[in-house]
Structure formats: structure tokens, C-alpha cells
Design a protein around this motif. Structure first.
Motif, PDB file in Angstrom:
ATOM      1  N   GLN A 242       0.830  -1.201   0.000  1.00 56.78           N
ATOM      2  CA  GLN A 242       0.000   0.000   0.000  1.00 56.78           C
ATOM      3  C   GLN A 242       0.865   1.252   0.000  1.00 56.78           C
ATOM      4  OE1 GLN A 242      -3.075  -0.001   2.988  1.00 56.78           O
ATOM      5  NE2 GLN A 242      -3.408   2.215   2.869  1.00 56.78           N
ATOM      6  N   THR A 243       0.514   2.204  -0.871  1.00 54.08           N
ATOM      7  CA  THR A 243       1.241   3.472  -0.943  1.00 54.08           C
ATOM      8  C   THR A 243       0.377   4.674  -0.597  1.00 54.08           C
ATOM      9  OG1 THR A 243       0.759   3.742  -3.304  1.00 54.08           O
ATOM     10  CG2 THR A 243       2.786   2.567  -2.721  1.00 54.08           C
ATOM     11  N   ALA A 244      -0.947   4.468  -0.550  1.00 51.52           N
ATOM     12  CA  ALA A 244      -1.857   5.582  -0.250  1.00 51.52           C
ATOM     13  C   ALA A 244      -3.166   5.027   0.275  1.00 51.52           C
ATOM     14  CB  ALA A 244      -2.104   6.429  -1.496  1.00 51.52           C
ATOM     15  N   GLN A 245      -4.013   5.928   0.769  1.00 45.99           N
ATOM     16  CA  GLN A 245      -5.328   5.537   1.282  1.00 45.99           C
ATOM     17  C   GLN A 245      -6.333   6.626   0.970  1.00 45.99           C
ATOM     18  OE1 GLN A 245      -5.819   3.482   5.219  1.00 45.99           O
ATOM     19  NE2 GLN A 245      -6.868   5.374   5.802  1.00 45.99           N
ATOM     20  N   TRP A 246      -7.511   6.213   0.512  1.00 47.95           N
ATOM     21  CA  TRP A 246      -8.600   7.150   0.275  1.00 47.95           C
ATOM     22  C   TRP A 246      -9.633   6.990   1.374  1.00 47.95           C
ATOM     23  CZ3 TRP A 246      -9.721   5.225  -5.399  1.00 47.95           C
ATOM     24  CH2 TRP A 246      -8.628   5.554  -6.216  1.00 47.95           C
ATOM     25  N   SER A 247     -10.065   8.110   1.925  1.00 45.31           N
ATOM     26  CA  SER A 247     -11.156   8.111   2.899  1.00 45.31           C
ATOM     27  C   SER A 247     -12.360   8.758   2.231  1.00 45.31           C
ATOM     28  CB  SER A 247     -10.757   8.876   4.171  1.00 45.31           C
ATOM     29  OG  SER A 247      -9.674   8.238   4.819  1.00 45.31           O
ATOM     30  N   LEU A 248     -13.303   7.944   1.803  1.00 45.00           N
ATOM     31  CA  LEU A 248     -14.452   8.419   1.041  1.00 45.00           C
ATOM     32  C   LEU A 248     -15.668   8.562   1.946  1.00 45.00           C
ATOM     33  CD1 LEU A 248     -14.085   6.243  -2.192  1.00 45.00           C
ATOM     34  CD2 LEU A 248     -12.899   8.353  -1.541  1.00 45.00           C
ATOM     35  N   LYS A 249     -16.268   9.742   1.924  1.00 44.63           N
ATOM     36  CA  LYS A 249     -17.424  10.021   2.771  1.00 44.63           C
ATOM     37  C   LYS A 249     -18.707   9.502   2.132  1.00 44.63           C
ATOM     38  CE  LYS A 249     -15.281  14.222   4.660  1.00 44.63           C
ATOM     39  NZ  LYS A 249     -15.422  15.694   4.842  1.00 44.63           N
ATOM     40  N   ALA A 250     -19.768   9.530   2.911  1.00 44.74           N
ATOM     41  CA  ALA A 250     -21.059   9.045   2.425  1.00 44.74           C
ATOM     42  C   ALA A 250     -21.577   9.877   1.253  1.00 44.74           C
ATOM     43  CB  ALA A 250     -22.076   9.041   3.564  1.00 44.74           C
ATOM     44  N   ASP A 251     -21.176  11.149   1.174  1.00 42.07           N
ATOM     45  CA  ASP A 251     -21.675  12.018   0.109  1.00 42.07           C
ATOM     46  C   ASP A 251     -20.737  12.077  -1.093  1.00 42.07           C
ATOM     47  OD1 ASP A 251     -19.567  13.467   1.159  1.00 42.07           O
ATOM     48  OD2 ASP A 251     -20.672  15.353   1.347  1.00 42.07           O
TER      49      ASP A 251
END
Length: 357
Positions: A242-251
Motif C-alpha cells: 500500500q502506498t496511499a489511502q482514500w477516505s471516502l465520505k457518504a456524500d
């Protein structure tokens, strides 16, 4: 997993090329799709999405026909219309482009090194062309319900950079209708050309109409795409570093819909997505693809192709693990690969491969 880039697509010789009366508007096109659902030739799932449409930003333009639900019978024999829609005078607005890039975390780049003009991000060109493709998908003679379609694959040839504000002509058609273990798949193809006819960008998107099964005129053997989809169910996924992470919201789906105009209910909210057979709202395929593309090190002046295959949908909200690998940098760049997956369940979401043309 990802196949090499295809030749630039061309309109089949037996297709008629027509110009719509007006430039396609995604809001009205989704309203048309909803009207088809109510009119009787789409699926029950599409018809159940109508309440969500009424509450969405499209509610103000829904036709009166949506108030009366008709039958739910899909045509017995399927065949795509042999029609290509041609729309001239399309251009990317500078303010819109900035918003789009901000949503997908893309950094605007110069048209050529040192230029004051801005090159349009390749994912934004897809959004520019998408309404023209939708105008074909929502034709009365198109055999599948658009509401609830799932994006399976995408391949793009970014042949030349396009300047923000530059006028282009989009030509869109559908082809390669085929059966799938979960329903029926169709390809929507779009090319963007300059006034002299030079193709600057071409895209092919594979869409699945879940649960829609019927005889298909002239259907041949299964495609490699379908073989990959079936085999992916049994092949173990080995997560890369893993080189990155996305935190995706409900909207996230509503935010992307706001810039792309893609208000498909499966992306807007839990209730609207569940009405179409989903477990909840899922991220747009082109949102995740654009964000993955934005993370690569493609030099701004290099023509390239990119292809993406989607696996498990990203159920919102979500934490997505990402691996980005660039083979070389700047003038030594030879390609990039991005994999995104669910770190808790160890299930892949997508693989994107970028190569120089």
C-alpha cells in the motif's frame, strides 16, 4: 487483468450518423431514462428508483409520465440501434475543470511544458463526452434500462492534449451487446475530434444491466472481459504494498454527481441504491478511475492510453487502500499501474493500467 489498449474505434459502416436536436443534457436524459422505466420496457428495479429520482436534483424536470407506472416487460430479442450521435461545439469550461480536478484530486497541468494554457484532465474529457453517450443509451430503441447500470470496464486512448476551452466534436454509439453471468453487457463508445477530424481522445465503457437476460441478435462467443469477471470470483487477491489511502465520505457520490452530472441513483444515497438492487450507495466508477489516474506520474506532454477494470463496488462511506507504481518518471516514464482494494475484506475494487501510446 488489464488488456492492452485497443485500436482507435470508428463508427461501424452500417450505422447512421445523426445530430440530436440539442446538446444532450444529463438531467433531462436521466429523466428520459426514468420515463422509460415508467413506460413499461425497463425492469422492476428501474421503476423502483423513480421515488429517489423525484427527490434528487432531477425532480424538477421529470415528465408527467413518471406519475403512472406501466408494465415491466423487457423486449424478448435485443439489438442496439445502428445509430451514432454527433454533437459539435463541445468545450470544457475553465471553472468547471477546476472543480472537477478538485473533486478527483487531480492537479491541472499545462498544455505543453511552459504553456499558459491548461490541458484538460483525461477523466474530465470522459465527463464532457458522457452526455452524448447517454443520449444514445436513452434512445427509445435502445433495448436495456439505463437506470441502475453498473460500470464494468473502461479503456481510453488519450491521443493528444486538449486545451481548456477548445471546441471538439463528440461522436457516440453503442455496440458489442452480449450476455453476462449477471445480465447483459453493452459497450458505449465515444470519440472526440477537432474541426479537421483529428481524433484527440477515444473511450470505450462497458456497462452491465443487472438481471436483464434475453436473446441477443447475432451474439457470438463470450468475451475475455466476461471470462475475467467469472474467474475473478475464485482467484485469490494478493494485495500489493500500500502506498496511499482514500477516505471516502457518504456524500462522495453526490459530490461527484455535482461536477459530472451523473445522477444515477445507485450513487446518490442508500435508499435510492437499494431500490436498484445494491447494498447501498456506491462510488462512481469514473470517480475512482479518475482519482487513480490522477495519482500516476504520466508526463503532461506524452500521449497515453489507460484502461480500468472494476471488481467489487466501493460501498460508501469507505476506506480504500491504494497501490501506485510508476515505471520511471518524466522523460523516462514507461507506464503506471494502480490497484485499489478494500483493506478489511481484502477484495479488489479496481486495477488501472496506463501506457504510453
Amino acid at each position: 487483468m488489464t488488456r492492452s489498449a485497443e485500436q482507435l474505434p470508428t463508427v461501424p459502416e452500417d450505422y447512421e450518423q445523426v445530430q440530436p436536436a440539442a446538446k444532450p443534457n444529463l438531467g433531462l436524459l436521466y429523466a428520459t431514462a426514468g420515463a422509460s422505466a415508467a413506460g413499461g420496457f425497463a425492469s422492476d428495479a428501474a421503476a423502483r428508483a423513480l421515488p429517489a429520482l423525484r427527490k434528487s436534483p432531477l425532480g424538477k424536470v421529470l415528465p408527467a409520465s413518471l406519475l403512472n407506472r406501466g408494465g415491466d416487460r423487457l423486449r424478448a430479442a435485443l439489438e442496439v440501434p445502428k445509430i451514432a450521435h454527433v454533437v459539435e461545439g463541445l468545450a470544457v469550461d475553465a471553472e468547471w475543470h477546476e472543480k472537477f480536478c478538485r473533486v478527483v484530486h487531480a492537479t491541472p497541468r499545462p498544455l505543453v511544458p511552459g504553456s499558459s494554457e491548461t490541458a484538460v484532465f483525461s477523466g474530465a474529457l470522459h465527463s464532457l463526452a458522457f452526455p452524448v453517450a447517454m443520449s444514445v443509451l436513452t434512445r427509445q430503441d435502445f433495448p436495456l434500462p439505463v437506470m441502475g447500470m453498473v460500470h464494468l470496464t473502461n479503456s481510453v486512448q488519450h491521443v493528444m492534449n486538449v486545451a481548456v476551452g477548445e471546441e471538439l466534436t463528440a461522436t457516440a454509439w453503442t455496440e458489442n451487446l452480449r450476455t453476462h453471468r449477471a445480465g447483459t453487457v453493452v459497450d458505449a463508445v465515444v470519440t472526440l475530434t477537432r474541426n479537421d477530424g483529428t481524433v484527440v481522445w477515444a473511450g470505450r465503457s462497458g456497462y452491465l444491466a443487472k438481471g436483464q437476460t434475453a436473446a441477443i441478435a447475432g451474439e457470438g462467443a463470450r468475451t475475455s472481459e466476461e471470462e475475467w469477471t467469472d474467474s475473478s470470483l475464485t482467484v485469490p487477491f494478493n494485495a500489493p504494498q500500500q502506498t496511499a489511502q482514500w477516505s471516502l465520505k457518504a456524500d462522495t457520490g453526490r459530490e461527484y454527481a455535482g461536477v459530472s452530472g451523473d445522477y444515477n441513483p445507485i450513487h446518490l444515497s442508500g435508499p435510492s441504491a437499494k431500490a436498484l438492487g445494491m447494498k447501498g450507495a456506491i462510488a462512481h466508477g469514473m470517480y475512482t478511475a479518475s482519482r487513480a489516474l490522477a495519482a500516476t506520474g504520466v508526463p503532461s506532454e506524452v500521449p497515453f492510453s489507460w484502461s480500468v477494470e472494476f471488481a467489487a463496488p466501493v460501498l460508501l462511506p469507505a476506506t480504500v487502500a491504494v497501490s501506485v507504481h510508476d515505471d520511471g518518471r518524466r522523460e523516462h516514464w514507461n507506464g503506471s499501474r494502480v490497484i485499489a482494494w478494500n483493506p478489511k475484506r481484502n477484495k479488489p475494487h479496481l486495477e488501472l493500467v496506463v501506457k504510453p501510446l
